[in-house]
Scaffold this active site. Structure first.
Site: not given
Ligand code: BGC
Ligand code: BGC
Length: 637
Positions: A326, A521
């Site tokens: 991830d 998140e």
């Molecule tokens: C998230 C995932 C997501 C990935 C791609 C990560 O930060 O935890 O759930 O699929 O980013 O965007």
């Molecule tokens: C991205 C997301 C990812 C996240 C992780 C963002 O900058 O666009 O896809 O899940 O960072 O922290």
């Protein structure tokens, strides 16, 4: 192990490793002629290009032509915004690309997405072996980063419906909208099991009931991958393996986030009893890629847990697909990125998500292989698993019926989303049977931060990672608009954000649509999930100028409302309904009955948190509404 001891160990290992690397590079340099693999080009009728051959044979055949670099390329997943040049797709033999949430094409339309991804696929197909790319996106509630796409309720709302067929249909419609734009891989379904509503990812999950999550997750996988029906096969990615949702509030956590990306305290038994079953069900439903979480278990990050990744998932559960890491999970916080890569791949990660430095990654894996730190077997296994999924998905075979761009945001998909919204609403209070409202009600006042705001009702992972605020994109319907469209021509509907209406007679009914601003998140980790002061004031204003007040909460989680709920005449949880706000009016005015139930307990105060999956609160007191609570009413129209 103590963090410092860990670092010291790593530093010593790094030193030893550098020494070894120096000696071995010199050695390899002298030996290099002997190490060149002969590059053989496949004939046009080779096994892997033959659709009638069994998949295992096709994988083995393709693998036999591949150089080390080509195999490592399959293990490389690059965030499209970090791709230095489209030529790098061929130069690095990339296995996949992704749009991190909110990473869009220059022209951010469905056609713009299609054109961008087709361009990338053309680069890949021009390579010697012509291995198609996986193109991934977080279509966690519809293909919601694309303006004009149908945005379905976030998973928590689907959990409230408890309706397997509906969830499967939602996933299938999502897959069709994705394929129309060239995206063939979704980072969904989310199988996390949240035990603490203070976490910013509660709404991404269906429920805190492992059994319900297992059923809905499996239905979702089948929906995305329903190739048998009509050639629609978007590769599903159940996530996040393993134990996400068990992390509690940790104010000393040495990070921005107090819950997210934290430590999973679950003991071995509860990991197996509660967290593993949904993944087992997803594998049985055909899942071929699984995402490894950013959490830590014990003192080791999840990406390093060989026992869970390789022994349990691959050996014990017989998972034939591949594990993808991830985001920056393999490298984040690690000084020695080489060692981090070696450890994660040896633990069982097959494809590494690389938001930043893919050149370094490919170099590192190659060196590690030459130094014997990552075996040929491990690389062959990782590449084979990824190729297996690509063959199973049909990426190498001729496309049957391409899904048309007109599928994106189609009337049929929006109608399905509207049904999902109606079924996701949970009626929590209904004094004197205020609901359903009559469409003939003479005078209705609508107010609140989420009444006329599509961005808020969609929540995050819509257009942008953290969502948007306001009434766009076009094609969506706000909750207010849904109400206005449903009432009789004689009904007066007034709207004011704060519920401030000039004097005169009280309205028959006030509808307060209140809730949370979008968050994704850890940015949504919050110690007290409550209604804002503005929203509370709005409700009070309506209570003064309306006979009865119906409160609709638009939120990603239950909010703490114990002190206020007494004064509400009716209360319903609408979760994050998405683009089709009219689904709320369908139930409000009795065209459909309330059928949704709470997918997780609704706590009464913060000291109850976390609440175990068995429903036990931390302080032993009773919750405001238990899991699966939901009042029923009669449909009247
Ligand atoms: C998230 C995932 C997501 C990935 C791609 C990560 O930060 O935890 O759930 O699929 O980013 O965007
Ligand atoms: C991205 C997301 C990812 C996240 C992780 C963002 O900058 O666009 O896809 O899940 O960072 O922290």
């Amino acid at each position: 192990m103590e963090v410092n001891a860990y670092k010291t160990r790593n530093t010593i290992l790094l030193g030893l490793f550098l020494l070894a690397a120096l000696l071995s590079s010199a050695f390899l340099y002298m030996q290099s002629e002997h190490n060149e693999t002969a590059v053989t080009t496949p004939a046009a009728d080779t096994i892997y290009l033959d659709e009638t051959q069994p998949i295992d044979a096709r994988v083995a055949d393709l693998l036999s032509y591949m150089t080390l670099e080509e195999k490592i390329g399959q293990m490389t997943l690059v965030e499209k915004n970090s791709l230095k040049h489209p030529n790098d797709i061929a130069a690095y033999h990339l296995g996949g690309l992704l749009s991190g949430a909110g990473a869009k094409p220059e022209v951010n339309t469905p056609a713009g997405w299609k054109e961008m991804i087709d361009g990338y696929q053309t680069e890949a197909s021009a390579t010697r072996l012509g291995i198609p790319l996986l193109y991934g996106a977080d279509a966690i509630h519809g293909h919601a980063h694309v303006p004009g796409a149908t945005v379905f309720p976030h998973a928590i709302g689907l959990g409230a419906t408890g309706n397997l067929e509906l969830v499967q249909a939602v996933a299938q419609a999502t897959a069709r909208e994705m394929l129309a734009t060239g995206v063939n891989w979704s980072y969904s379904p989310n199988l996390d099991i949240p035990q603490d509503i203070r976490w910013g990812r509660v709404y991404e999950a269906f429920s805190d009931d492992s059994e319900l999550v297992s059923k809905l997750g499996a239905a979702y996988v089948k929906g995305l991958q329903s190739e048998a029906d009509d050639g629609v096969f978007v590769l599903a990615t159940p996530k996040h393996y393993l134990g996400l949702g068990s992390m509690g509030w940790n104010s000393s956590q040495n990070k921005n986030f107090k819950i997210d990306q934290g430590v999973t305290p679950a003991n071995d038994m509860s990991l197996r009893r509660v967290y593993l079953p949904p993944f087992k069900a997803a594998i049985e439903a055909g899942a071929l890629s699984i995402m490894v979480g950013l959490n830590t278990w014990g003192d080791e990050r999840m990406v390093l847990q060989k026992e869970l990744l390789t022994d349990v998932l691959k050996s014990e559960l017989g998972f034939k697909g591949f594990l993808v890491s991830d985001w920056y999970g393999v490298h984040e916080g690690r000084v020695n990125t080489f060692w981090a890569t070696v450890q994660a791949i040896n633990a069982g990660v097959d494809m590494v998500m690389l938001p930043f430095d893919y050149e370094q990654f490919t170099k590192h894996v190659k060196w590690a292989n030459q130094l014997g730190l990552i075996s040929d077997e491990r690389i062959n296994d990782a590449a084979s698993r990824i190729l297996y999924a690509k063959f199973e998905q049909g990426l190498f075979d001729e496309e049957k019926d391409a899904v048309q761009l007109s599928e994106v945001g189609s009337a049929a998909n929006r109608a399905l989303a509207r049904t999902a919204v109606a079924e996701s609403l949970v009626l929590l209070k209904n004094e004197d049977t205020v609901l359903p409202l009559s469409p003939q009600t003479a005078h209705i006042r609508v107010a609140g931060s989420a009444a006329d705001n599509i961005g808020r009702q969609m929540g995050a992972w819509s257009i942008e990672w953290q969502g948007i605020d306001g009434n766009w994109p076009a094609g969506a319907t706000s909750i207010l608009k849904g109400i206005e469209d449903r009432v009789s021509p004689a009904t007066l509907v007034e709207y004011n954000l704060q519920g401030e209406f000039a004097g005169g007679k009280k309205a028959d009914v006030g509808i307060a649509v209140v809730g949370e601003k979008p968050y994704a998140e850890g940015w949504g980790d919050t110690e007290y999930p409550v209604l804002s002061d503005e929203d509370l004031q709005t409700i009070k204003n309506l209570q003064v100028n309306s006979e009865k007040v119906v409160v609709i909460i638009v939120s990603g989680r239950p909010l703490l409302i114990t002190n206020e709920v007494e004064s509400f005449d009716a209360l319903l949880a609408a979760w994050l309904p998405g683009s089709e706000g009219a689904g709320v009016a369908d139930v409000l005015f009795g065209d459909k009955s309330f059928t949704g139930t709470l997918p997780l307990p609704w706590p009464s105060h913060a000291e109850q948190l976390p609440i175990t999956t068995a429903g036990d609160t931390s302080d032993g007191t009773a919750v405001l509404f238990p899991r699966y609570f939901g009042l029923k009413n009669k449909q009247i129209n």
